[in-house]
Write a protein that holds these residues in place. Structure first.
Motif, short mmCIF file in Angstrom:
data_model
loop_
_atom_site.label_atom_id
_atom_site.label_comp_id
_atom_site.label_asym_id
_atom_site.label_seq_id
_atom_site.Cartn_x
_atom_site.Cartn_y
_atom_site.Cartn_z
N ASN A 100 -53.76 20.04 52.26
CA ASN A 100 -54.28 21.08 53.26
C ASN A 100 -53.00 22.15 53.67
OD1 ASN A 100 -56.63 20.15 53.64
ND2 ASN A 100 -56.13 18.46 55.07
N GLU A 101 -51.62 21.60 53.77
CA GLU A 101 -50.61 22.61 53.88
C GLU A 101 -50.55 23.71 52.94
OE1 GLU A 101 -47.94 24.16 56.10
OE2 GLU A 101 -49.05 22.40 56.85
N ALA A 102 -50.75 23.09 51.77
CA ALA A 102 -50.35 23.91 50.57
C ALA A 102 -51.82 25.07 50.58
CB ALA A 102 -50.39 23.07 49.21
N LYS A 103 -52.69 24.56 51.01
CA LYS A 103 -53.98 25.37 50.95
C LYS A 103 -53.77 26.54 52.01
CE LYS A 103 -57.85 22.44 49.04
NZ LYS A 103 -58.81 21.70 49.56
N LYS A 104 -53.14 26.10 53.34
CA LYS A 104 -52.91 26.95 54.29
C LYS A 104 -52.11 28.01 54.10
CE LYS A 104 -54.36 23.73 58.05
NZ LYS A 104 -54.07 22.92 59.16
N GLN A 105 -50.84 27.45 53.46
CA GLN A 105 -49.89 28.30 53.09
C GLN A 105 -50.25 29.23 51.91
OE1 GLN A 105 -46.50 26.14 51.81
NE2 GLN A 105 -44.93 27.71 51.90
N ALA A 106 -50.93 28.79 50.90
CA ALA A 106 -51.62 29.66 49.80
C ALA A 106 -52.41 30.82 50.56
CB ALA A 106 -52.37 28.86 48.81
N GLN A 107 -53.25 30.38 51.62
CA GLN A 107 -54.12 31.45 52.19
C GLN A 107 -53.19 32.40 52.94
OE1 GLN A 107 -56.66 29.10 54.51
NE2 GLN A 107 -58.02 28.61 52.99
N VAL A 108 -52.16 31.82 53.78
CA VAL A 108 -51.36 32.88 54.47
C VAL A 108 -50.77 33.73 53.39
CG1 VAL A 108 -49.11 32.97 55.71
CG2 VAL A 108 -50.85 31.25 56.46
N GLU A 109 -50.23 33.27 52.36
CA GLU A 109 -49.52 34.23 51.32
C GLU A 109 -50.52 35.04 50.70
OE1 GLU A 109 -46.23 34.30 50.51
OE2 GLU A 109 -45.52 32.98 51.96
N GLY A 110 -51.67 34.46 50.47
CA GLY A 110 -52.60 35.36 49.93
C GLY A 110 -53.08 36.65 50.84
N LYS A 120 -50.94 37.73 53.08
CA LYS A 120 -49.79 38.58 53.10
C LYS A 120 -49.93 39.53 51.75
CE LYS A 120 -46.77 35.91 55.77
NZ LYS A 120 -45.50 34.98 55.84
N LEU A 121 -50.20 39.01 50.95
CA LEU A 121 -50.32 39.86 49.56
C LEU A 121 -51.46 40.81 49.72
CD1 LEU A 121 -49.29 37.25 47.00
CD2 LEU A 121 -47.73 39.20 47.75
N ILE A 122 -52.49 40.38 50.10
CA ILE A 122 -53.63 41.32 50.13
C ILE A 122 -53.50 42.40 51.16
CG2 ILE A 122 -56.06 41.53 51.29
CD1 ILE A 122 -56.61 38.85 50.05
N GLU A 123 -52.73 42.13 52.59
CA GLU A 123 -52.50 43.09 53.44
C GLU A 123 -51.36 44.16 52.69
OE1 GLU A 123 -52.94 45.03 56.75
OE2 GLU A 123 -53.93 43.57 56.31
N LYS A 124 -50.46 43.40 52.06
CA LYS A 124 -49.24 44.36 51.43
C LYS A 124 -50.07 45.37 50.46
CE LYS A 124 -44.89 43.93 49.50
NZ LYS A 124 -43.82 42.88 48.92
N ALA A 125 -51.05 44.71 49.62
CA ALA A 125 -51.86 45.54 48.64
C ALA A 125 -52.53 46.62 49.41
CB ALA A 125 -52.49 44.68 47.95
N LYS A 126 -52.99 46.08 50.53
CA LYS A 126 -53.99 47.27 51.07
C LYS A 126 -53.11 48.53 51.73
CE LYS A 126 -57.71 44.47 52.79
NZ LYS A 126 -58.39 43.83 54.10
N ILE A 127 -51.97 48.01 52.27
CA ILE A 127 -51.07 48.94 52.83
C ILE A 127 -50.57 50.13 51.76
CG2 ILE A 127 -48.69 49.26 53.93
CD1 ILE A 127 -49.38 46.75 55.65
N GLU A 128 -50.07 49.39 50.51
CA GLU A 128 -49.61 50.02 49.34
C GLU A 128 -50.94 50.95 48.70
OE1 GLU A 128 -47.03 51.31 46.47
OE2 GLU A 128 -46.57 49.98 48.03
N ILE A 129 -52.03 50.36 48.89
CA ILE A 129 -53.02 51.43 48.36
C ILE A 129 -53.45 52.32 49.27
CG2 ILE A 129 -55.62 51.47 48.12
CD1 ILE A 129 -55.59 48.60 47.01
N GLU A 130 -53.14 52.12 50.64
CA GLU A 130 -53.39 53.29 51.78
C GLU A 130 -52.54 54.27 51.47
OE1 GLU A 130 -55.46 55.18 54.63
OE2 GLU A 130 -56.21 53.16 53.77
N ASN A 131 -51.09 53.86 51.10
CA ASN A 131 -50.11 54.87 50.85
C ASN A 131 -50.20 55.63 49.74
OD1 ASN A 131 -48.79 53.75 53.37
ND2 ASN A 131 -47.34 52.48 52.22
#
Length: 164
Positions: A92-102, A104-115
């Motif tokens: 469960n901890e690994a899933k939560k951490q993976a979701q958080v990391e995912g 973050k990566l999605i948000e970073k990708a959205k910001i990069e795409i927006e830029n």
């Protein structure tokens, strides 16, 4: 025929010999025989007592062994339960951490795409403005050659400005 009808002397001496034999047997044979029988009886009783004690000890050990086995099974079940709980927690901890990391990566990708989108739009606007200026310059050159066309253009531009 003397043997079939015994005489008194024969009966006396036979009885006397028999009594002497009994006294000798009692003194020398009966006591050791009875002692040996008594010792044998005691050794058999001791063996039976030891066998009974051994049987009781075996029953006690068997009971103790079953208790130990039951405790071992309970401990094994508890350890397996704890291991499963730990495994589930880690997953469960690994899933939560993976979701958080995912996320973050999605948000970073959205910001990069927006830029990149903003940069592309800025570049397109720059190119459009450059092209518009070039087109406007060419149109103005052709239209400003004639004075009447210049006046008509200024009037049209004023109308557009008033409408906006």
């Amino acid at each position: 025929m003397d043997l079939v009808t015994p005489s008194i002397g024969l009966v006396f001496w036979t009885s006397l010999a028999f009594i002497c034999l009994l006294i000798l047997l009692r003194k020398f044979a009966w006591k050791p025989i009875l002692g040996a029988i008594h010792e044998r009886e005691q050794s058999i009783d001791e063996a039976l007592n030891k066998a009974e004690l051994a049987k009781q000890e075996m029953a006690r050990l068997t009971s103790q062994n079953q208790d130990l086995m039951q405790q071992a099974r309970a401990e094994r079940d508890e350890i397996l339960k704890e291991a499963k709980t730990l495994k589930d927690g880690i997953l469960n901890e690994a899933k939560k951490q993976a979701q958080v990391e995912g996320a973050k990566l999605i948000e970073k990708a959205k910001i990069e795409i927006e830029n990149q989108k903003k940069a592309a739009l800025a570049e397109v606007k720059d190119q459009v403005s450059t092209l518009s200026l070039e087109i406007a310059e060419r149109v103005l050159r052709t239209q400003l050659d004639d004075k009447t066309k210049q006046e008509a253009l200024v009037a049209n531009l004023l109308k557009d400005v008033e409408l906006n």
